[in-house]
Design a protein around this motif. Structure first.
Motif, PDB file in Angstrom:
ATOM      1  N   THR A  63       0.855  -1.178   0.000  1.00  0.00           N
ATOM      2  CA  THR A  63       0.000   0.000   0.000  1.00  0.00           C
ATOM      3  C   THR A  63       0.896   1.234   0.000  1.00  0.00           C
ATOM      4  O   THR A  63       2.112   1.135   0.170  1.00  0.00           O
ATOM      5  N   TYR A  64       0.280   2.391  -0.174  1.00  0.00           N
ATOM      6  CA  TYR A  64       1.034   3.641  -0.255  1.00  0.00           C
ATOM      7  C   TYR A  64       1.909   3.810   0.985  1.00  0.00           C
ATOM      8  O   TYR A  64       1.453   3.656   2.116  1.00  0.00           O
ATOM      9  N   SER A  65       3.176   4.153   0.780  1.00  0.00           N
ATOM     10  CA  SER A  65       4.168   4.089   1.849  1.00  0.00           C
ATOM     11  C   SER A  65       3.897   5.044   3.012  1.00  0.00           C
ATOM     12  O   SER A  65       4.241   4.741   4.153  1.00  0.00           O
ATOM     13  N   MET A  66       3.274   6.203   2.747  1.00  0.00           N
ATOM     14  CA  MET A  66       3.072   7.184   3.809  1.00  0.00           C
ATOM     15  C   MET A  66       1.861   6.894   4.679  1.00  0.00           C
ATOM     16  O   MET A  66       1.645   7.578   5.689  1.00  0.00           O
ATOM     17  N   GLY A  67       1.062   5.902   4.303  1.00  0.00           N
ATOM     18  CA  GLY A  67      -0.071   5.535   5.133  1.00  0.00           C
ATOM     19  C   GLY A  67      -1.412   5.766   4.465  1.00  0.00           C
ATOM     20  O   GLY A  67      -1.489   6.186   3.306  1.00  0.00           O
ATOM     21  N   ARG A  68      -2.476   5.513   5.230  1.00  0.00           N
ATOM     22  CA  ARG A  68      -3.844   5.608   4.705  1.00  0.00           C
ATOM     23  C   ARG A  68      -4.764   6.174   5.790  1.00  0.00           C
ATOM     24  O   ARG A  68      -4.361   6.333   6.937  1.00  0.00           O
ATOM     25  N   PHE A  69      -6.012   6.441   5.398  1.00  0.00           N
ATOM     26  CA  PHE A  69      -7.003   7.020   6.309  1.00  0.00           C
ATOM     27  C   PHE A  69      -8.159   6.046   6.512  1.00  0.00           C
ATOM     28  O   PHE A  69      -8.617   5.406   5.562  1.00  0.00           O
ATOM     29  N   LEU A  70      -8.657   6.000   7.741  1.00  0.00           N
ATOM     30  CA  LEU A  70      -9.922   5.319   8.031  1.00  0.00           C
ATOM     31  C   LEU A  70     -10.826   6.323   8.725  1.00  0.00           C
ATOM     32  O   LEU A  70     -10.434   6.935   9.729  1.00  0.00           O
ATOM     33  N   ASP A  75     -18.667  10.143  14.075  1.00  0.00           N
ATOM     34  CA  ASP A  75     -18.357  10.593  15.426  1.00  0.00           C
ATOM     35  C   ASP A  75     -19.575  10.365  16.323  1.00  0.00           C
ATOM     36  O   ASP A  75     -20.604  11.024  16.157  1.00  0.00           O
ATOM     37  N   PRO A  76     -19.476   9.452  17.309  1.00  0.00           N
ATOM     38  CA  PRO A  76     -20.632   9.224  18.189  1.00  0.00           C
ATOM     39  C   PRO A  76     -20.854  10.354  19.186  1.00  0.00           C
ATOM     40  O   PRO A  76     -21.895  10.402  19.841  1.00  0.00           O
ATOM     41  N   GLY A  77     -19.872  11.255  19.331  1.00  0.00           N
ATOM     42  CA  GLY A  77     -20.034  12.389  20.226  1.00  0.00           C
ATOM     43  C   GLY A  77     -19.812  12.087  21.691  1.00  0.00           C
ATOM     44  O   GLY A  77     -19.890  12.980  22.534  1.00  0.00           O
ATOM     45  N   GLU A  78     -19.541  10.840  22.015  1.00  0.00           N
ATOM     46  CA  GLU A  78     -19.298  10.413  23.390  1.00  0.00           C
ATOM     47  C   GLU A  78     -18.618   9.061  23.342  1.00  0.00           C
ATOM     48  O   GLU A  78     -18.479   8.459  22.276  1.00  0.00           O
ATOM     49  N   ALA A  79     -18.174   8.579  24.501  1.00  0.00           N
ATOM     50  CA  ALA A  79     -17.577   7.246  24.550  1.00  0.00           C
ATOM     51  C   ALA A  79     -18.585   6.217  24.052  1.00  0.00           C
ATOM     52  O   ALA A  79     -19.747   6.231  24.468  1.00  0.00           O
ATOM     53  N   ALA A  80     -18.145   5.366  23.141  1.00  0.00           N
ATOM     54  CA  ALA A  80     -19.078   4.414  22.535  1.00  0.00           C
ATOM     55  C   ALA A  80     -18.314   3.311  21.823  1.00  0.00           C
ATOM     56  O   ALA A  80     -17.156   3.479  21.428  1.00  0.00           O
ATOM     57  N   ASP A  81     -18.986   2.170  21.652  1.00  0.00           N
ATOM     58  CA  ASP A  81     -18.463   1.110  20.797  1.00  0.00           C
ATOM     59  C   ASP A  81     -18.591   1.556  19.339  1.00  0.00           C
ATOM     60  O   ASP A  81     -19.595   2.183  18.961  1.00  0.00           O
ATOM     61  N   VAL A  82     -17.583   1.270  18.533  1.00  0.00           N
ATOM     62  CA  VAL A  82     -17.587   1.666  17.126  1.00  0.00           C
ATOM     63  C   VAL A  82     -17.198   0.479  16.259  1.00  0.00           C
ATOM     64  O   VAL A  82     -16.562  -0.472  16.721  1.00  0.00           O
ATOM     65  N   VAL A  83     -17.610   0.546  14.997  1.00  0.00           N
ATOM     66  CA  VAL A  83     -17.234  -0.464  14.014  1.00  0.00           C
ATOM     67  C   VAL A  83     -16.145   0.117  13.124  1.00  0.00           C
ATOM     68  O   VAL A  83     -16.270   1.233  12.620  1.00  0.00           O
ATOM     69  N   LEU A  84     -15.063  -0.635  12.953  1.00  0.00           N
ATOM     70  CA  LEU A  84     -13.977  -0.232  12.076  1.00  0.00           C
ATOM     71  C   LEU A  84     -14.010  -1.142  10.851  1.00  0.00           C
ATOM     72  O   LEU A  84     -13.638  -2.311  10.931  1.00  0.00           O
ATOM     73  N   ASP A  85     -14.487  -0.589   9.738  1.00  0.00           N
ATOM     74  CA  ASP A  85     -14.518  -1.352   8.490  1.00  0.00           C
ATOM     75  C   ASP A  85     -13.259  -1.015   7.698  1.00  0.00           C
ATOM     76  O   ASP A  85     -13.218  -0.045   6.946  1.00  0.00           O
ATOM     77  N   TRP A  86     -12.231  -1.833   7.871  1.00  0.00           N
ATOM     78  CA  TRP A  86     -10.953  -1.568   7.218  1.00  0.00           C
ATOM     79  C   TRP A  86     -11.047  -1.725   5.703  1.00  0.00           C
ATOM     80  O   TRP A  86     -10.153  -1.264   4.974  1.00  0.00           O
ATOM     81  N   ASN A  87     -12.112  -2.325   5.200  1.00  0.00           N
ATOM     82  CA  ASN A  87     -12.316  -2.387   3.750  1.00  0.00           C
ATOM     83  C   ASN A  87     -12.511  -0.998   3.148  1.00  0.00           C
ATOM     84  O   ASN A  87     -12.379  -0.818   1.935  1.00  0.00           O
ATOM     85  N   THR A  88     -12.833  -0.007   3.994  1.00  0.00           N
ATOM     86  CA  THR A  88     -13.052   1.355   3.501  1.00  0.00           C
ATOM     87  C   THR A  88     -11.846   2.267   3.766  1.00  0.00           C
ATOM     88  O   THR A  88     -11.953   3.484   3.644  1.00  0.00           O
ATOM     89  N   VAL A  89     -10.703   1.690   4.120  1.00  0.00           N
ATOM     90  CA  VAL A  89      -9.485   2.495   4.278  1.00  0.00           C
ATOM     91  C   VAL A  89      -9.146   3.138   2.934  1.00  0.00           C
ATOM     92  O   VAL A  89      -9.179   2.479   1.891  1.00  0.00           O
ATOM     93  N   VAL A  90      -8.812   4.435   2.958  1.00  0.00           N
ATOM     94  CA  VAL A  90      -8.582   5.173   1.714  1.00  0.00           C
ATOM     95  C   VAL A  90      -7.185   5.781   1.684  1.00  0.00           C
ATOM     96  O   VAL A  90      -6.538   5.971   2.718  1.00  0.00           O
ATOM     97  N   LEU A  91      -6.750   6.101   0.481  1.00  0.00           N
ATOM     98  CA  LEU A  91      -5.471   6.767   0.270  1.00  0.00           C
ATOM     99  C   LEU A  91      -5.589   8.263   0.559  1.00  0.00           C
ATOM    100  O   LEU A  91      -6.617   8.873   0.280  1.00  0.00           O
ATOM    101  N   PRO A  92      -4.533   8.887   1.068  1.00  0.00           N
ATOM    102  CA  PRO A  92      -4.537  10.343   1.237  1.00  0.00           C
ATOM    103  C   PRO A  92      -4.343  11.026  -0.112  1.00  0.00           C
ATOM    104  O   PRO A  92      -3.872  10.401  -1.081  1.00  0.00           O
ATOM    105  N   PRO A  93      -4.689  12.303  -0.217  1.00  0.00           N
ATOM    106  CA  PRO A  93      -4.485  13.014  -1.484  1.00  0.00           C
ATOM    107  C   PRO A  93      -3.048  12.945  -1.992  1.00  0.00           C
ATOM    108  O   PRO A  93      -2.804  12.916  -3.206  1.00  0.00           O
ATOM    109  N   CYS A  94      -2.061  12.892  -1.082  1.00  0.00           N
ATOM    110  CA  CYS A  94      -0.668  12.867  -1.519  1.00  0.00           C
ATOM    111  C   CYS A  94      -0.297  11.580  -2.240  1.00  0.00           C
ATOM    112  O   CYS A  94       0.756  11.509  -2.885  1.00  0.00           O
ATOM    113  N   ALA A  95      -1.135  10.546  -2.161  1.00  0.00           N
ATOM    114  CA  ALA A  95      -0.883   9.322  -2.933  1.00  0.00           C
ATOM    115  C   ALA A  95      -1.129   9.542  -4.419  1.00  0.00           C
ATOM    116  O   ALA A  95      -0.686   8.755  -5.250  1.00  0.00           O
TER     117      ALA A  95
END
Length: 268
Positions: free
Chosen positions: A201-208, A212-232
């Motif tokens: 993957t792009y060497s400088m990293g990616r974004f997920l 924002d739940p607005g408070e402490a909360a359980d969240v789902v991390l769908d890594w299938n939606t990780v995206v490249l930064p504009p610098c890629a």
């Protein structure tokens, strides 16, 4: 899978759009009066943006009014930022003292065939726990957006990646379609591999991004939606640097890998 298909289509449209990263052909800081390639006029710094000096024959249009003389081009921090157009379909935007020039018929858009990505894998939809900060803490200087501006830390997410428990730093992001969002700027073991490797993957990293739940909360991390930064997509964007906590030892074999041309070669 329909949501993921929409996500993929949206990302391809964004990449090749008239204000997408492939359309950016120059980002020139203007500290003194100077020309800016490849557009006409003389550009100079001014309170609230830049000024442009041009003749009517140059074809510069600011806020729907042809320029014949010197005109203020309001930057994107203004209540109403200026809209600038040039001949041949080019357009301009001002951020601080930088003029960005956009070409919807750029060479990079012509070469772009799509964004290479890993196949969808349900195993990369994981759970985490978001815990916000309460003291307005700002991100360390290394956590920067694409313009090089420090982002405020929103909190952290406790989760497991590759069977290793991690605590990831989360920053605030711009709202998306009216929904407040959080952003993880991450590197993982795939970021260090050669671009020709099918697991790289792009060497400088990616974004997920997360809602924002607005408070402490359980969240789902769908890594299938990780995206490249504009610098890629373009060297004209500053690359954000993931904080040390977000440099993951495991290989995240999910989401976007590289922008590619028709032959499958990495664009940049």
């Amino acid at each position: 899978m329909t949501d993921l298909a929409d996500h993929v289509a949206d990302r391809d449209r964004w990449a090749r759009g008239p204000r997408g990263p492939l359309a950016l052909v120059n980002a020139q800081q203007v500290d003194v009066e100077q020309p800016v390639w490849p557009v006409p006029g003389r550009w100079a710094p001014a309170p609230g943006g830049l000024t442009v000096t041009a003749d009517s024959a140059d074809g510069v249009v600011v806020d729907d009014v042809p320029v014949d003389g010197t005109v203020l081009v309001a930057g994107d921090q203004a209540v109403v930022p200026s809209v600038v157009t040039f001949p041949d379909g080019l357009a301009g935007t001002v951020t601080d003292r930088t003029l960005r020039v956009w070409d919807p018929a750029s060479e990079a858009i012509g070469r772009f065939a799509g964004i290479a990505r890993f196949d969808h894998d349900a195993a990369w939809v994981t759970a985490g726990r978001y815990v916000p900060v309460r003291d307005g803490l700002e991100a360390r200087g290394a956590v920067l957006d694409a313009a090089g501006v420090a982002l405020p830390v929103a909190g952290h997410v406790d989760t497991t990646v590759g069977d290793v428990a991690v605590r990831l730093v989360v920053v605030r992001s711009a709202a998306f379609r009216g929904v407040p969002r959080l952003q993880l700027i991450v590197q993982d073991a795939t970021s260090a591999l050669p671009e020709t490797d099918p697991s790289s993957t792009y060497s400088m990293g990616r974004f997920l991004y997360l809602d924002d739940p607005g408070e402490a909360a359980d969240v789902v991390l769908d890594w299938n939606t990780v995206v490249l930064p504009p610098c890629a997509f373009s060297y004209l964007f500053a690359c954000p640097v993931p904080p040390p906590e977000n440099r993951i030892a495991a290989a995240v074999t999910a989401g976007e890998r590289h922008p590619v041309d028709a032959s499958g070669a990495v664009l940049h």
